[in-house]
Motif scaffolding. Structure first.
Motif, short mmCIF file in Angstrom:
data_model
loop_
_atom_site.label_atom_id
_atom_site.label_comp_id
_atom_site.label_asym_id
_atom_site.label_seq_id
_atom_site.Cartn_x
_atom_site.Cartn_y
_atom_site.Cartn_z
N TYR A 19 -58.80 5.57 -7.92
CA TYR A 19 -59.19 4.22 -8.32
C TYR A 19 -60.63 3.96 -7.91
O TYR A 19 -61.06 4.39 -6.83
CB TYR A 19 -58.26 3.18 -7.69
CG TYR A 19 -56.85 3.26 -8.23
CD1 TYR A 19 -56.47 2.50 -9.33
CD2 TYR A 19 -55.91 4.12 -7.68
CE1 TYR A 19 -55.19 2.58 -9.85
CE2 TYR A 19 -54.63 4.21 -8.19
CZ TYR A 19 -54.28 3.44 -9.28
OH TYR A 19 -53.02 3.53 -9.79
N THR A 20 -61.37 3.25 -8.76
CA THR A 20 -62.73 2.87 -8.43
C THR A 20 -62.70 1.79 -7.36
O THR A 20 -61.63 1.25 -7.03
CB THR A 20 -63.48 2.35 -9.67
OG1 THR A 20 -62.86 1.13 -10.10
CG2 THR A 20 -63.48 3.37 -10.80
N HIS A 21 -63.87 1.43 -6.83
CA HIS A 21 -63.95 0.38 -5.81
C HIS A 21 -63.41 -0.95 -6.33
O HIS A 21 -62.90 -1.76 -5.56
CB HIS A 21 -65.39 0.20 -5.32
CG HIS A 21 -65.91 1.41 -4.59
ND1 HIS A 21 -65.35 1.85 -3.42
CD2 HIS A 21 -66.91 2.27 -4.88
CE1 HIS A 21 -65.99 2.93 -3.01
NE2 HIS A 21 -66.96 3.21 -3.88
N ASP A 50 -62.95 19.51 -19.43
CA ASP A 50 -62.64 18.39 -18.55
C ASP A 50 -62.36 17.13 -19.36
O ASP A 50 -63.11 16.80 -20.28
CB ASP A 50 -63.79 18.13 -17.58
CG ASP A 50 -63.97 19.26 -16.59
OD1 ASP A 50 -62.95 19.82 -16.15
OD2 ASP A 50 -65.12 19.57 -16.24
N ILE A 51 -61.28 16.44 -19.00
CA ILE A 51 -60.85 15.23 -19.68
C ILE A 51 -60.83 14.08 -18.67
O ILE A 51 -60.36 14.26 -17.54
CB ILE A 51 -59.43 15.39 -20.28
CG1 ILE A 51 -59.30 16.68 -21.09
CG2 ILE A 51 -59.04 14.16 -21.09
CD1 ILE A 51 -60.12 16.73 -22.35
N VAL A 52 -61.29 12.90 -19.08
CA VAL A 52 -61.27 11.71 -18.24
C VAL A 52 -60.48 10.62 -18.95
O VAL A 52 -60.74 10.34 -20.13
CB VAL A 52 -62.71 11.21 -17.95
CG1 VAL A 52 -62.68 9.96 -17.08
CG2 VAL A 52 -63.54 12.30 -17.30
N CYS A 53 -59.51 10.05 -18.26
CA CYS A 53 -58.68 8.98 -18.82
C CYS A 53 -58.82 7.75 -17.93
O CYS A 53 -58.60 7.84 -16.72
CB CYS A 53 -57.22 9.39 -18.88
SG CYS A 53 -56.90 10.86 -19.87
N TRP A 54 -59.13 6.62 -18.52
CA TRP A 54 -59.34 5.38 -17.77
C TRP A 54 -58.16 4.43 -17.90
O TRP A 54 -57.41 4.49 -18.86
CB TRP A 54 -60.60 4.67 -18.27
CG TRP A 54 -61.86 5.37 -17.87
CD1 TRP A 54 -62.54 6.33 -18.57
CD2 TRP A 54 -62.58 5.20 -16.65
NE1 TRP A 54 -63.64 6.75 -17.87
CE2 TRP A 54 -63.69 6.05 -16.68
CE3 TRP A 54 -62.39 4.38 -15.53
CZ2 TRP A 54 -64.62 6.13 -15.65
CZ3 TRP A 54 -63.32 4.46 -14.50
CH2 TRP A 54 -64.41 5.33 -14.56
N ARG A 55 -58.03 3.55 -16.94
CA ARG A 55 -57.11 2.43 -16.90
C ARG A 55 -55.65 2.85 -17.09
O ARG A 55 -55.19 3.77 -16.45
CB ARG A 55 -57.54 1.37 -17.90
CG ARG A 55 -58.92 0.79 -17.57
CD ARG A 55 -59.43 -0.17 -18.63
NE ARG A 55 -60.75 -0.65 -18.30
CZ ARG A 55 -61.88 0.03 -18.43
NH1 ARG A 55 -61.86 1.26 -18.89
NH2 ARG A 55 -63.05 -0.48 -18.09
#
Length: 130
Positions: A19-21, A50-55
């Motif tokens: 989790y981000t700040h 590389d894969i990035v998934c948000w929320r």
């Protein structure tokens, strides 16, 4: 302009959720995608992407996917620049807009078990209807 990428591959390791700040979920994962041709030795080469998934998507993939699962990723390519040990570097990542699970947990390691639904023997030449 268009920046769209669609990939199908297998997870190299379990997704890593953090989790981000500010409390936004982000999951990172890597998939192995075979190239559609063979090299000079007759072997297929594999790209590791590389894969990035948000929320919510990040939480979903982290909670339901494990190493070896077959997935489809629809997203966009993004180049991230950073500095490491005083040197400027770049990393190419796919930011996923959608991830589809293409297998189930029971067959993540390969083909479904014998006798599973959809497991049919190859037809003989006399059985082909055309």
């Amino acid at each position: 302009m268009l920046n769209r990428i669609v990939l199908i591959g297998r997870l190299v390791a379990d997704p890593q959720l953090r989790y981000t700040h500010s409390g936004v979920a982000v999951a990172n994962m890597r998939i192995a995608v075979d190239r559609p041709f063979t090299n000079q030795q007759g072997e297929r080469e594999t790209d590791f992407i590389d894969i990035v998934c948000w929320r919510k998507l990040g939480e979903t993939v982290a909670n339901h996917l494990t190493k070896g699962r077959l997935i489809a990723v629809d997203g966009r390519l993004q180049i991230r620049q950073y500095e490491w040990e005083g040197q400027k570097r770049q990393a190419a990542e796919v930011y996923a807009d959608d991830v589809r699970f293409l297998d189930s947990k029971r067959d993540a390691g390969g083909a479904p078990p014998a006798g599973a639904p959809g497991d049919f023997p190859e037809p003989g030449i006399d059985e082909v209807p055309f």
